[in-house]
Design an enzyme around this catalytic site. Structure first.
Site, short mmCIF file in Angstrom:
data_model
loop_
_atom_site.label_atom_id
_atom_site.label_comp_id
_atom_site.label_asym_id
_atom_site.label_seq_id
_atom_site.Cartn_x
_atom_site.Cartn_y
_atom_site.Cartn_z
N ASP A 284 29.25 17.37 -5.25
CA ASP A 284 29.19 16.08 -5.95
C ASP A 284 30.53 15.09 -6.71
OD1 ASP A 284 28.01 13.44 -8.51
OD2 ASP A 284 26.40 15.34 -8.60
N ARG A 286 31.01 11.76 -8.41
CA ARG A 286 30.27 10.69 -9.09
C ARG A 286 30.80 11.06 -10.39
NH1 ARG A 286 24.14 10.56 -8.89
NH2 ARG A 286 24.31 13.37 -8.68
#
Length: 352
Positions: A284, A286
């Protein structure tokens, strides 16, 4: 000074997307690189300007290139010598794991000493920011853009984000809504917030939703993004007030094209976690500091967060936003995304 550094990184990212050479670092500790997927011009190979291929550690491991030096750091990118007969097609086959079934025979490869590890690490992150494969040709040619390794942090500074415009926007879930658009002097992505209802003294119900073209717009059944988006809007509308943050971080931060490559790897039998890793990215990638800055600009410091992902809670709180309550967002599975949802539950800790 921060603006100029951020702009240097922005120019480098733009150059990589256009297939132009970029110098990363300060001579003599610099590398001039061209992204393989956009810059494999025939002239580079014909004129003998390619002196190496820089690959992510994950890609190098797949190609059996890890730990060729006694003191190798397995997390570092790996530099290899250009193989005999290297051209644009072979370079892309070396770079892109989603093509491995189409081009199964590659190598043998010889690893070279990585004398500029900081520049190499920065290149990997630049590729993600550009939505490109983390794979480069090391070249001997005049760069079109130059940046220092520290410039990337300035580019990624969420503090550069500002409100650019706002307007009333009635939507199907709630007629009393306002859309707020954000811009940065560096990053070209425009994030938006939909503020629903009338602010009072209570923490708003907030949803952090990362852009998903395939799910939000096209109705993809491979993920749960579209249904989550619409359910979140109705949950926010049912509350006293709330905010949907729509973050331009497609594919958990790796970009649309790389997300499609991850889909191709899933079709080959890899789950969503292993597909991202195999491409050379974090599970991930982000950046929740963007969401925190968007909330700060709306004068919001406490939220009730609509999420199944504890990492979103931790990410916001690490940025100074208090999460007073985590509200689950339950979505029914379908035959196409059941394995995806199970992977989120079992491998990334989602509370499903």
């Amino acid at each position: 000074m921060s603006d100029s550094r951020a702009k240097a990184a922005a120019r480098a990212i733009d150059a990589l997307r256009r297939g132009w050479p970029v110098r990363i670092g300060s001579p003599p500790d610099a590398m001039t690189l061209v992204a393989i997927e956009t810059g494999s011009a025939a002239a580079l190979f014909e004129q003998g300007r390619v002196h190496g291929i820089l690959l992510s550690s994950a890609r190098a491991a797949t190609l059996k290139l890890a730990n060729q030096f006694a003191a190798a750091d397995t997390q570092l990118p790996v530099l290899i010598a250009p193989p005999s007969g290297l051209d644009a097609t072979l370079a892309l086959a070396i770079a892109d794991p989603s093509l491995d079934l189409r081009y199964p025979f590659k190598g043998p490869f010889a690893a070279l000493p990585l004398d500029r590890p900081d520049a190499a690490r920065t290149a990997m992150e630049l590729a993600r920011e550009a939505g490109l494969l983390p794979a480069f040709l090391q070249v001997d040619c005049t760069p079109e853009a130059e940046m220092l390794t520290d410039d990337l942090a300035a580019f990624q500074d969420a503090g550069l984000l500002r409100i650019a415009a706002r307007a009333r926007l009635p939507v199907s879930a709630a007629e009393d809504a306002e859309l707020v658009a954000y811009r940065s002097v560096a990053d070209a992505a425009d994030h938006v917030a939909l503020v629903v209802g009338q602010r009072d003294g209570s923490p708003p119900v907030v949803r952090l939703h990362s852009e998903c073209l395939t799910g939000d717009v096209l109705g993809s059944l491979k993920c749960d993004c579209g249904p989550q988006l619409h359910e979140a809007l109705h949950r926010i509308a049912d509350a006293q007030w709330g905010v949907l943050l729509y973050l331009r971080q497609e594919g958990r931060g790796i970009g649309l094209v790389n997300k499609l490559r991850a889909y191709a790897l899933q079709d080959q039998g890899f789950d969503t976690v292993d597909a991202n890793i195999r491409l050379g990215f974090a599970v991930d990638a982000r950046d929740f500091s963007v969401a925190a800055q968007m909330l700060r600009l709306l004068s919001i410091s406490e939220v009730r967060l609509l999420t199944n992902n504890p990492e979103k809670v931790a990410g916001l709180e690490a940025e100074g936003v208090k999460v007073t309550e985590r509200l689950p967002l339950k979505i029914a599975a379908n035959p196409h995304n059941a394995h995806y949802l199970a992977t989120k539950r079992d491998r990334t800790g989602h509370k499903l």
